[in-house]
Design a protein around this motif. Sequence first.
Motif, PDB file in Angstrom:
ATOM      1  N   ASN A  68       0.812  -1.215   0.000  1.00  0.00           N
ATOM      2  CA  ASN A  68       0.000   0.000   0.000  1.00  0.00           C
ATOM      3  C   ASN A  68       0.851   1.274   0.000  1.00  0.00           C
ATOM      4  OD1 ASN A  68       0.974  -0.005   2.588  1.00  0.00           O
ATOM      5  ND2 ASN A  68      -1.016  -0.146   3.596  1.00  0.00           N
ATOM      6  N   GLY A  69       2.183   1.152  -0.021  1.00  0.00           N
ATOM      7  CA  GLY A  69       3.067   2.309  -0.069  1.00  0.00           C
ATOM      8  C   GLY A  69       3.576   2.761   1.285  1.00  0.00           C
ATOM      9  N   GLU A  70       3.158   2.098   2.357  1.00  0.00           N
ATOM     10  CA  GLU A  70       3.596   2.459   3.703  1.00  0.00           C
ATOM     11  C   GLU A  70       5.047   2.033   3.911  1.00  0.00           C
ATOM     12  OE1 GLU A  70       2.567   1.187   8.293  1.00  0.00           O
ATOM     13  OE2 GLU A  70       1.129   0.751   6.706  1.00  0.00           O
ATOM     14  N   THR A  71       5.841   2.937   4.499  1.00  0.00           N
ATOM     15  CA  THR A  71       7.250   2.668   4.763  1.00  0.00           C
ATOM     16  C   THR A  71       7.392   1.937   6.090  1.00  0.00           C
ATOM     17  OG1 THR A  71       7.918   4.643   3.560  1.00  0.00           O
ATOM     18  CG2 THR A  71       9.519   3.711   5.068  1.00  0.00           C
ATOM     19  N   LEU A  72       8.081   0.790   6.070  1.00  0.00           N
ATOM     20  CA  LEU A  72       8.322   0.037   7.301  1.00  0.00           C
ATOM     21  C   LEU A  72       9.610   0.484   7.978  1.00  0.00           C
ATOM     22  CD1 LEU A  72       7.449  -3.638   6.307  1.00  0.00           C
ATOM     23  CD2 LEU A  72       6.175  -2.120   7.798  1.00  0.00           C
ATOM     24  N   ILE A  73      10.725   0.346   7.264  1.00  0.00           N
ATOM     25  CA  ILE A  73      12.055   0.601   7.825  1.00  0.00           C
ATOM     26  C   ILE A  73      12.902   1.280   6.752  1.00  0.00           C
ATOM     27  CG2 ILE A  73      14.091  -0.462   8.882  1.00  0.00           C
ATOM     28  CD1 ILE A  73      12.386  -2.927   9.438  1.00  0.00           C
ATOM     29  N   GLU A  74      13.888   2.048   7.197  1.00  0.00           N
ATOM     30  CA  GLU A  74      14.917   2.577   6.311  1.00  0.00           C
ATOM     31  C   GLU A  74      16.278   2.186   6.884  1.00  0.00           C
ATOM     32  OE1 GLU A  74      12.974   6.633   4.463  1.00  0.00           O
ATOM     33  OE2 GLU A  74      14.444   6.803   6.045  1.00  0.00           O
ATOM     34  N   LYS A  75      17.126   1.636   6.061  1.00  0.00           N
ATOM     35  CA  LYS A  75      18.489   1.275   6.459  1.00  0.00           C
ATOM     36  C   LYS A  75      19.463   2.086   5.620  1.00  0.00           C
ATOM     37  CE  LYS A  75      17.943  -2.375   9.178  1.00  0.00           C
ATOM     38  NZ  LYS A  75      18.533  -2.583  10.453  1.00  0.00           N
ATOM     39  N   ARG A  76      20.427   2.717   6.286  1.00  0.00           N
ATOM     40  CA  ARG A  76      21.446   3.504   5.587  1.00  0.00           C
ATOM     41  C   ARG A  76      22.483   2.556   5.002  1.00  0.00           C
ATOM     42  NH1 ARG A  76      26.165   6.674   8.007  1.00  0.00           N
ATOM     43  NH2 ARG A  76      26.783   7.994   6.286  1.00  0.00           N
ATOM     44  N   MET A  77      22.870   2.812   3.741  1.00  0.00           N
ATOM     45  CA  MET A  77      23.905   2.022   3.071  1.00  0.00           C
ATOM     46  C   MET A  77      24.902   2.960   2.412  1.00  0.00           C
ATOM     47  SD  MET A  77      21.941  -1.109   1.152  1.00  0.00           S
ATOM     48  CE  MET A  77      23.475  -1.852   0.618  1.00  0.00           C
ATOM     49  N   ILE A  78      26.173   2.687   2.618  1.00  0.00           N
ATOM     50  CA  ILE A  78      27.240   3.407   1.916  1.00  0.00           C
ATOM     51  C   ILE A  78      27.709   2.493   0.787  1.00  0.00           C
ATOM     52  CG2 ILE A  78      29.531   4.416   2.086  1.00  0.00           C
ATOM     53  CD1 ILE A  78      28.899   5.061   5.005  1.00  0.00           C
ATOM     54  N   ILE A  79      27.443   2.909  -0.427  1.00  0.00           N
ATOM     55  CA  ILE A  79      27.800   2.101  -1.597  1.00  0.00           C
ATOM     56  C   ILE A  79      29.263   2.331  -1.971  1.00  0.00           C
ATOM     57  CG2 ILE A  79      27.230   1.565  -3.992  1.00  0.00           C
ATOM     58  CD1 ILE A  79      24.971   0.849  -2.054  1.00  0.00           C
ATOM     59  N   ILE A  80      29.684   3.584  -2.032  1.00  0.00           N
ATOM     60  CA  ILE A  80      31.084   3.935  -2.299  1.00  0.00           C
ATOM     61  C   ILE A  80      31.538   4.801  -1.139  1.00  0.00           C
ATOM     62  CG2 ILE A  80      32.709   5.050  -3.867  1.00  0.00           C
ATOM     63  CD1 ILE A  80      30.637   4.610  -6.080  1.00  0.00           C
ATOM     64  N   GLY A  81      32.402   4.262  -0.302  1.00  0.00           N
ATOM     65  CA  GLY A  81      32.867   4.960   0.885  1.00  0.00           C
ATOM     66  C   GLY A  81      34.216   5.618   0.670  1.00  0.00           C
ATOM     67  N   PRO A  82      34.794   6.173   1.757  1.00  0.00           N
ATOM     68  CA  PRO A  82      36.079   6.879   1.624  1.00  0.00           C
ATOM     69  C   PRO A  82      37.251   5.964   1.285  1.00  0.00           C
ATOM     70  CG  PRO A  82      35.323   6.880   3.905  1.00  0.00           C
ATOM     71  CD  PRO A  82      34.239   6.272   3.084  1.00  0.00           C
ATOM     72  N   ASN A  83      37.185   4.684   1.642  1.00  0.00           N
ATOM     73  CA  ASN A  83      38.285   3.762   1.354  1.00  0.00           C
ATOM     74  C   ASN A  83      38.074   2.946   0.085  1.00  0.00           C
ATOM     75  OD1 ASN A  83      39.590   4.567   3.705  1.00  0.00           O
ATOM     76  ND2 ASN A  83      38.513   3.047   4.932  1.00  0.00           N
ATOM     77  N   ASP A  84      36.962   3.161  -0.602  1.00  0.00           N
ATOM     78  CA  ASP A  84      36.654   2.432  -1.833  1.00  0.00           C
ATOM     79  C   ASP A  84      37.177   3.200  -3.043  1.00  0.00           C
ATOM     80  OD1 ASP A  84      35.276   0.476  -0.415  1.00  0.00           O
ATOM     81  OD2 ASP A  84      33.397   1.609  -0.503  1.00  0.00           O
ATOM     82  N   PRO A  85      37.508   2.485  -4.119  1.00  0.00           N
ATOM     83  CA  PRO A  85      37.932   3.194  -5.338  1.00  0.00           C
ATOM     84  C   PRO A  85      36.760   3.938  -5.978  1.00  0.00           C
ATOM     85  CG  PRO A  85      37.787   0.844  -5.740  1.00  0.00           C
ATOM     86  CD  PRO A  85      37.566   1.040  -4.269  1.00  0.00           C
ATOM     87  N   ALA A  86      37.086   4.970  -6.727  1.00  0.00           N
ATOM     88  CA  ALA A  86      36.065   5.773  -7.408  1.00  0.00           C
ATOM     89  C   ALA A  86      35.398   4.939  -8.501  1.00  0.00           C
ATOM     90  CB  ALA A  86      36.686   7.021  -7.994  1.00  0.00           C
ATOM     91  N   LEU A  87      34.176   5.319  -8.839  1.00  0.00           N
ATOM     92  CA  LEU A  87      33.404   4.619  -9.864  1.00  0.00           C
ATOM     93  C   LEU A  87      33.417   5.431 -11.151  1.00  0.00           C
ATOM     94  CD1 LEU A  87      31.498   2.209 -10.460  1.00  0.00           C
ATOM     95  CD2 LEU A  87      29.618   3.692  -9.772  1.00  0.00           C
ATOM     96  N   PRO A  88      34.228   5.027 -12.144  1.00  0.00           N
ATOM     97  CA  PRO A  88      34.290   5.789 -13.393  1.00  0.00           C
ATOM     98  C   PRO A  88      33.076   5.526 -14.286  1.00  0.00           C
ATOM     99  CG  PRO A  88      35.891   4.001 -13.423  1.00  0.00           C
ATOM    100  CD  PRO A  88      35.212   3.956 -12.101  1.00  0.00           C
ATOM    101  N   HIS A  89      33.058   6.234 -15.408  1.00  0.00           N
ATOM    102  CA  HIS A  89      31.988   6.140 -16.405  1.00  0.00           C
ATOM    103  C   HIS A  89      31.856   4.709 -16.925  1.00  0.00           C
ATOM    104  CE1 HIS A  89      29.521   7.079 -19.839  1.00  0.00           C
ATOM    105  NE2 HIS A  89      30.474   6.729 -20.684  1.00  0.00           N
TER     106      HIS A  89
END
Length: 128
Positions: free
Chosen positions: A60-81
Amino acid sequence: MKKLCFLLILSGLLATEPITIDVRPRIMGDKTVSVVVQIDNESKLTINHLEGFLVFLLDNGETLIEKRMIIIGPNDPALPHNRTVSRNIKLDLITPFPIYKFNVSKITFSGDYRIYTYHPAFGFYRID
C-alpha cells in the motif's frame, strides 16, 4: 523520414539516466534475506562517494524501515563512467514480504567538492 529517425535517435540518447539503480532481494533460508543494490554509472562523471537509504515498502506504499547504506565509501575506489558497483546487506525476513527500494541521498564527484543527490525524474541536483 530522415528527420524523424534523427529525432528518435536523439531522444533515445537524451532519455538515458545518468545512474541506474537495481535492487534485488534474495531469500537465504527461512529467516534471512540478502538485498543486493547495484549502481550503474552511465554519467560522464567519476563518482567518489555514494550513499543512500534502503527503504522497505508495503504494497500500500507504507514505509516500514529505512536502512542507511554506503555504496562507495572513503576507502573504496572511485566509480568511473560505464562501470558498476554493488553492495549487499543481510536482513531478517519480514512478513508480508516488502518491496525494497534504494534512494540516493549523497553523491560527490571527482574534482568537485560540492554534494549532490539524485532523483530519477530530476537527475542530479546540488544540496550543499
